[in-house]
Design a protein around this motif. Sequence first.
Motif, short mmCIF file in Angstrom:
data_model
loop_
_atom_site.label_atom_id
_atom_site.label_comp_id
_atom_site.label_asym_id
_atom_site.label_seq_id
_atom_site.Cartn_x
_atom_site.Cartn_y
_atom_site.Cartn_z
N ALA A 24 1.04 -1.26 -0.07
CA ALA A 24 0.14 0.03 -0.16
C ALA A 24 0.72 1.11 0.00
N ALA A 25 2.20 1.14 0.58
CA ALA A 25 3.01 2.41 0.75
C ALA A 25 3.27 2.77 -0.67
N GLY A 26 3.66 2.03 -1.49
CA GLY A 26 4.20 2.27 -2.80
C GLY A 26 2.93 2.78 -3.63
N LEU A 27 1.81 2.07 -3.34
CA LEU A 27 0.61 2.65 -4.26
C LEU A 27 0.17 3.86 -3.99
N THR A 28 0.24 4.08 -2.66
CA THR A 28 -0.21 5.69 -2.18
C THR A 28 0.64 6.49 -2.51
N LEU A 29 1.89 6.27 -2.27
CA LEU A 29 3.12 7.23 -2.90
C LEU A 29 3.02 7.65 -4.30
N ILE A 37 -3.29 5.87 -10.80
CA ILE A 37 -3.64 4.71 -10.12
C ILE A 37 -2.89 3.31 -10.92
N ASN A 38 -2.13 2.43 -10.06
CA ASN A 38 -1.32 1.64 -10.81
C ASN A 38 -1.82 0.09 -10.32
N LEU A 39 -2.53 -0.46 -11.42
CA LEU A 39 -2.99 -1.89 -11.11
C LEU A 39 -2.11 -2.87 -11.24
N ALA A 40 -1.00 -2.52 -11.95
CA ALA A 40 0.19 -3.45 -12.22
C ALA A 40 1.00 -3.48 -10.94
N HIS A 41 0.76 -2.86 -9.71
CA HIS A 41 1.52 -2.81 -8.90
C HIS A 41 1.76 -4.47 -8.22
N GLY A 42 0.41 -4.98 -8.37
CA GLY A 42 0.48 -6.37 -7.90
C GLY A 42 1.46 -7.15 -8.96
N SER A 43 1.64 -6.91 -10.05
CA SER A 43 2.68 -7.58 -10.88
C SER A 43 4.06 -7.54 -10.51
N LEU A 44 4.45 -6.32 -9.81
CA LEU A 44 5.71 -6.14 -9.41
C LEU A 44 5.91 -6.98 -8.15
N TYR A 45 4.78 -7.22 -7.32
CA TYR A 45 5.01 -7.99 -6.36
C TYR A 45 5.27 -9.35 -6.62
N MET A 46 4.64 -9.74 -7.88
CA MET A 46 5.04 -11.33 -8.39
C MET A 46 6.09 -11.23 -8.92
N GLY A 199 8.50 2.39 -5.04
CA GLY A 199 7.09 1.75 -4.69
C GLY A 199 7.41 0.24 -5.32
N ALA A 200 7.81 0.04 -6.58
CA ALA A 200 7.97 -1.32 -7.26
C ALA A 200 8.68 -2.22 -6.23
N ALA A 201 9.99 -1.55 -5.80
CA ALA A 201 10.79 -2.28 -4.92
C ALA A 201 10.16 -2.86 -3.58
N LEU A 202 9.66 -1.84 -3.00
CA LEU A 202 8.90 -2.27 -1.89
C LEU A 202 7.71 -3.32 -2.13
N ALA A 203 7.16 -3.38 -3.37
CA ALA A 203 6.09 -4.64 -3.76
C ALA A 203 6.85 -5.59 -3.88
N GLY A 204 7.97 -5.66 -4.50
CA GLY A 204 8.70 -6.68 -4.93
C GLY A 204 9.37 -7.43 -3.42
N LEU A 205 9.73 -6.75 -2.55
CA LEU A 205 10.26 -7.16 -1.07
C LEU A 205 9.23 -7.81 -0.52
N LEU A 225 -3.11 -7.04 -4.21
CA LEU A 225 -3.35 -5.50 -4.85
C LEU A 225 -4.77 -5.35 -4.22
N ILE A 226 -5.80 -5.93 -4.60
CA ILE A 226 -6.93 -5.36 -3.95
C ILE A 226 -7.07 -5.12 -2.62
N LEU A 227 -6.43 -6.02 -1.79
CA LEU A 227 -6.43 -5.83 -0.45
C LEU A 227 -5.63 -4.36 -0.03
N ALA A 228 -4.75 -4.04 -0.87
CA ALA A 228 -3.89 -2.85 -0.58
C ALA A 228 -4.75 -1.67 -1.10
N PHE A 229 -5.68 -1.85 -2.05
CA PHE A 229 -6.75 -0.80 -2.25
C PHE A 229 -7.68 -0.43 -1.08
N VAL A 230 -8.11 -1.82 -0.46
CA VAL A 230 -8.89 -1.55 0.60
C VAL A 230 -8.16 -0.85 1.74
#
Lengths: 305, 327
Positions: A24-29, A37-46, A199-205, A225-230
């Motif tokens: 969420a920190a990366g998304l909100t930043l 609004i970046n839906l691909a944030h979950g992909s960076l997590y992956m 933000g991407a690095a945080l998601a990846g970590l 990703l969707i939980l991070a939106f919540v």
Amino acid sequence: MSTILLIEQLLNGLQFGVMLFLMAAGLTLIFGVMGLINLAHGSLYMVGAFAAAGVAGLTGSFALALIASLAAAAMFGALIELTVIRRLYKRDHLDQVLATFALILVFSEGTRWAFGSFPLFLNIPDMLSGTVMLPGGIEYSLYRLTIIGIGLLVAAGLFLLISKTRVGMRIRAGENDREMISALGVDISVLYTLVFALGAALAGLSGALVGAIQSVEVGMGEPVLILAFVVIVIGGIGSIKGALAGAILVGVTDTMGRTLLPVIFGSFMDPSAATSVGSALASMLIYILMAGVLVFKPTGLFGEA
Amino acid sequence: MLRETHLNGLLMLALLIVPLAALALNEPFIITLATKVTILALAGVGLNLALGQGGLISFGHAIFFGLGGYSMGILASHAQSFTPLMEVPFLIEGTKLMPVIWIVAIAVSCLAALLVGLLSLRTSGVYFIMVTLAFGQMFYYFAISWPAYGGEDGLVIFVRNEFPGLNTLVPIQFFGLCFAVLCAVLFFVSKLNKSAFGLALSGAHFNAERAETVGIDITRVRLVAFVISAGITGLAGALFADLNRFVSPTMFSWHTSGQIMIFIILGGVARLYGPIAGAAVYIILEHYLGAFSDYWQIYLGLILLFVVLFAQGGLIGGLSKREAAHD
């Protein structure tokens, strides 16, 4: 239900919350600074999880795997920022949603093509496996405790970065007035790439850390990703503090709900019905929490009106 | 370059001729594909009312698609096992009659949209996207964890539901039925868009302040649009479930919401016939790219990316004369 089990679940909730915070920190930043609004944030997590699993498989080192997850996610983050995302800052949210949704398709199928459909496994390093004895006689997984530690450390680091450093100052300035800071001679496009990669690095970590508890598979980032939106809706958009509070609230509510609701329903229903009603309701609990926040404070707990 | 109205006419004609030609050539699979296009286009027309006309970027329309599907699944499964849906306080029995199922699907979707809309419309912009997405996920998880109607496995309905006077098991007859529903809904939406309500809705989209100043209650207008839009998508969900004779939580998944949105963007936002072009392109891509590569979604993603970045206005916008996106 014993107190020990309850505290254990509370810690699990905290661990889950800390992971959500990294997302969420990366998304909100990114939303706060670039209005995107970046839906691909979950992909960076992956990407982070797969990079970690791949490097751990080759070298056997968990530390190297974590570094790889940070590097790979930051690299892919910067890459998509430079090629796609930067064309979207001036577009409306619909274009941003669709373009980043398209990126998810490309990332997910690309990963499936490269790694196959079978889940990979990332093992918890020996040093961190097993349990520790916490005060009060609670035995708890050392690895999960480490995740909580890393998460809180990152949170503290992020607060320091944003409130004390020069880059942080620029980020805050970027949130307040984009045009003014570029007029003052700050290269805004470099700043944007930097924030996006961060933000991407945080998601990846986060993906790599969770990858050792769950399996590493295509599509793993989407539920998170969707939980991070919540989390962001609850905490208030653009606020790191809100992201932390929201993440821990969501993590603890979800984990405790799954443990407690079936027990609570069991006290007045027959056990099998209680389990099904309890678990169905538990899966909806955080969304009900979100609905509650929307009723009382539509801008989120820490959001500005 | 064609006028947009001519292009729309050609589009509908093609949608009608392809399955008829397939019938003549004895290619029932093509008829099924055309039926799929028709139904998915209907779902897109529903979302387009909220998204295109109203500017409400709902990423939760899978909720209504799924509710429509489950309305069909639940009613038909009770009818097929001859067990009543509920006995207290009053008896409700399952049914295999499409008109009844449609009414239930629309009613359930509208009711859900009222609740979701009341909460989501307290927010706007990017919040609205995230909130609708989150509520969608809530319905998805509920469908997975609620064991009574198949849970994760979904529900299989053995025989397609009935419509008086038709044999819905004959592909071309079912196609005709879906096509007629699509035409009726298109007629309704085009009237709606031109009505005072439709003007108020697009007024609230393009200049909310001005709309409010002239005395339009924008939240109410948006809520009504959201509810109607959900009803149409719910109807499409019921038809889609009948096409496959199967419902599963996948109908609620956020990929479904994204897919419906893709139909709109491929065809052209706020163009009444856009979702039809979009759904057709999507199904053709799925069919032919899918045969060409297992990883066809990479290509879909790249095409979508290209359309969003470089070809605003979508297919219909690209093929017709530059004019305002009005019908």
